[in-house]
Scaffold this active site. Structure first.
Site, mmCIF file in Angstrom:
data_model
loop_
_atom_site.group_PDB
_atom_site.id
_atom_site.type_symbol
_atom_site.label_atom_id
_atom_site.label_comp_id
_atom_site.label_asym_id
_atom_site.label_seq_id
_atom_site.Cartn_x
_atom_site.Cartn_y
_atom_site.Cartn_z
ATOM 1 N N HIS A 15 -1.604 -6.839 -34.735
ATOM 2 C CA HIS A 15 -2.533 -5.802 -35.208
ATOM 3 C C HIS A 15 -3.749 -6.582 -35.708
ATOM 4 C CE1 HIS A 15 -3.510 -2.062 -37.700
ATOM 5 N NE2 HIS A 15 -4.292 -2.986 -38.213
ATOM 6 N N ASP A 21 0.492 4.143 -29.624
ATOM 7 C CA ASP A 21 0.411 3.966 -31.076
ATOM 8 C C ASP A 21 0.710 5.308 -31.777
ATOM 9 O OD1 ASP A 21 0.195 2.774 -33.529
ATOM 10 O OD2 ASP A 21 -1.967 2.461 -33.464
ATOM 11 N N HIS A 39 4.522 0.819 -28.017
ATOM 12 C CA HIS A 39 4.018 0.852 -29.397
ATOM 13 C C HIS A 39 4.097 2.264 -29.971
ATOM 14 C CE1 HIS A 39 0.753 -0.831 -32.304
ATOM 15 N NE2 HIS A 39 1.383 0.184 -32.876
ATOM 16 N N ASN A 43 -6.426 3.586 -37.007
ATOM 17 C CA ASN A 43 -6.697 2.177 -37.241
ATOM 18 C C ASN A 43 -6.099 1.350 -36.104
ATOM 19 O OD1 ASN A 43 -7.405 -0.203 -38.375
ATOM 20 N ND2 ASN A 43 -5.866 -0.178 -39.995
ATOM 21 N N ASP A 53 2.777 -4.924 -37.546
ATOM 22 C CA ASP A 53 1.821 -3.841 -37.250
ATOM 23 C C ASP A 53 1.572 -2.959 -38.461
ATOM 24 O OD1 ASP A 53 0.113 -2.269 -35.605
ATOM 25 O OD2 ASP A 53 1.667 -0.741 -35.555
ATOM 26 N N ASN A 67 7.298 -1.015 -39.423
ATOM 27 C CA ASN A 67 6.679 -0.736 -40.732
ATOM 28 C C ASN A 67 7.226 0.559 -41.329
ATOM 29 O OD1 ASN A 67 5.358 0.814 -38.785
ATOM 30 N ND2 ASN A 67 3.417 0.825 -39.880
ATOM 31 N N LEU A 107 8.427 5.508 -35.114
ATOM 32 C CA LEU A 107 9.446 6.566 -35.176
ATOM 33 C C LEU A 107 9.797 6.919 -36.625
ATOM 34 C CD1 LEU A 107 11.800 5.538 -32.206
ATOM 35 C CD2 LEU A 107 9.996 7.281 -32.232
ATOM 36 N N ARG A 108 9.286 6.126 -37.565
ATOM 37 C CA ARG A 108 9.332 6.441 -39.010
ATOM 38 C C ARG A 108 10.713 6.375 -39.654
ATOM 39 N NH1 ARG A 108 4.159 5.257 -39.484
ATOM 40 N NH2 ARG A 108 2.694 6.914 -38.980
HETATM 41 ZN ZN LIG Z 1 -1.582 -1.296 -35.698
HETATM 42 ZN ZN LIG Z 2 0.832 1.000 -34.724
#
Ligand SMILES: [Zn+2]
Ligand SMILES: [Zn+2]
Length: 436
Positions: free
Chosen positions: A176, A302, A57, A275, A149, A91, A60-61
């Site tokens: 998530h 994360d 998890h 979060n 996520d 995401n 890497l953007r």
């Molecule tokens: Zn998450």
């Molecule tokens: Zn995450």
């Protein structure tokens, strides 16, 4: 001529035996009695050798948010942290919700990555929660799992359909877990600290009620559910119950949940904003208990890099998330193994076999004939966390200044070193007896 690499005087992570590990052409080979002039030799001086860590998890953007991190910098941080594989969340901007974007991530990783990159694809188009993505096609393109996520899947009916469509692919839905209405506009754990600071709180139940729902949906559909980043005591109970019922449910937790509490937010420290949020001391203790009794299947960081500007905003406006790849192993050793909550071998399992099993990935061992994905670390070496020294572009960590035990000396991916720590030197001996 191919180069033979010998790692001598290494301690096997599971058996504790002193071994010489030989690597040639990307695979582990039987250690020769004598090695010729072409061998390069690393004296491990008793450091532990283990299969490369796997982080199920990370963020890497890329595509689209390369001011925070890139596949190149994120995987360089991974290699420095001892990881040889990371699974990256979809995401991004745009969201990885089509086969073409899964291919793009894989292609980018081939060009730039310092570890294996395992793409996770979105469950719903644009992570909007309205329209199911083409899960079968995403799996065929190489997605190892599906997740929205960053956002929970609000509709139980949508989650049911997602699990039904994911089932034939054999891949899990990574959840998530957060009830959007219970979360409201909460920014930290609901408790004494949120009251003191006058901040809106998020109760632990926001997570656990969704865990209960999705365990029931795993039962209804026969699909595989994987709980992301569990933080609350009642969520660990939900996972424990799901296992008792024999459901295909697995779960991960992260180093910050066994090391920190909501008190870390202190005086509105945005590096303690994540979060799910840091929770109470009772939740932290429940986290450690769930790790120790085998309820937790694997660890994850994360890893969520943000720019310094973003984290410099007022607490309510700053984004959620911290980086984690370069502190993960040391936080595991210092705060789980040293206090006696876990054996070293079990701790490593939760970063290697654990995530591999949860995602159905092939096992990596140190046996001859297998791919040479490994790390070498000194479990007792102490160091102080300095975010400025991170390879990640993200400096957002609550662990700055912490003194930790456990230093990664070298990481190897398919026989090539992806990270060698300062001060680690090779010898190139004419003739080396490798049987010592
Ligand atoms: Zn998450
Ligand atoms: Zn995450």
């Amino acid at each position: 001529m191919s180069t033979l690499t010998l790692i001598r005087n290494a301690t096997h992570w599971r058996t504790g035996e002193r071994i010489t590990l030989a690597v040639e052409d990307g695979v582990v080979v039987p250690a020769p009695a004598r090695a010729g002039a072409h061998a390069r030799v690393l004296d491990a001086r008793g450091a532990v050798v283990a299969p490369g860590l796997v982080d199920p998890h990370v963020h890497l953007r890329e595509p689209g948010q390369s001011a925070k991190e890139t596949i190149e910098t994120g995987t360089r941080a991974a290699a420095a942290g001892g990881f040889t594989a990371v699974a990256c969340m979809p995401n991004t901007d745009p969201v990885v919700d089509s086969a073409a974007w899964v291919e793009w991530v894989k292609h980018r990783a081939t060009d730039a990555a310092h570890c294996e990159v395992l793409p996770i694809a979105a469950v719903t188009l644009g992570q909007g929660g309205e329209k199911l993505a083409a899960l079968e096609a995403l799996a065929r393109a190489g997605a190892v799992a599906f997740s929205d996520d960053g956002r929970p899947i609000r509709s139980a009916a949508m989650m049911r359909r997602a699990l039904e469509y994911a089932r034939p692919t054999g891949r899990p839905i990574i959840c998530h877990e957060e009830d959007p209405d219970l979360k409201g506009d909460g920014v930290m754990h609901e408790g004494a600290t949120s009251t003191r600071l006058g901040l809106r709180g998020i109760p632990g139940a926001a997570e656990s009620v969704m865990c209960r729902r999705d365990a029931d949906l795993a039962e209804l559909t026969g699909g595989r559910v994987h709980f992301a980043h569990l933080s609350a005591s009642a969520s660990f109970d939900a996972l424990r119950d799901a296992k008792r019922r024999g459901l295909a449910v697995t779960g991960e937790t992260c180093p910050h949940y066994w090391t920190l509490t909501d008190a870390t937010v202190g005086d509105y420290d945005t590096n303690a904003k994540m979060n799910p949020p840091l929770r109470s001391e009772a939740d932290r203790e429940a986290c450690i208990a769930a790790i120790a009794d085998g309820t937790i299947d694997c660890f994850a960081t994360d890893h969520a890099p943000h720019t310094a500007d973003e984290k410099a905003r007022p607490f309510v406006e700053a984004p959620f998330g911290i980086v984690g790849l370069e502190t993960a192993l040391a936080l595991t050793l210092t705060h789980l193994v040293t206090p006696g909550h876990l054996s070293l071998a079990r701790a490593i399992e939760l970063w290697t076999d654990g995530p591999r099993r949860a995602f159905g990935l092939p096992e990596v061992t140190l046996e001859p004939g297998t791919q040479a994905d490994l790390l070498l670390f000194d479990p007792r070496a102490e160091w102080v966390v300095d975010p400025e020294a991170f390879h990640s572009m993200g400096r957002n960590t609550p662990f700055a200044g912490w003194r930790l035990e456990g230093r990664v000396l070298a990481t190897m991916l398919q026989g090539r070193f992806t990270h060698i720590a300062d001060g680690v030197r090779f010898e190139r001996a004419a003739v080396v007896g490798a049987a010592s």
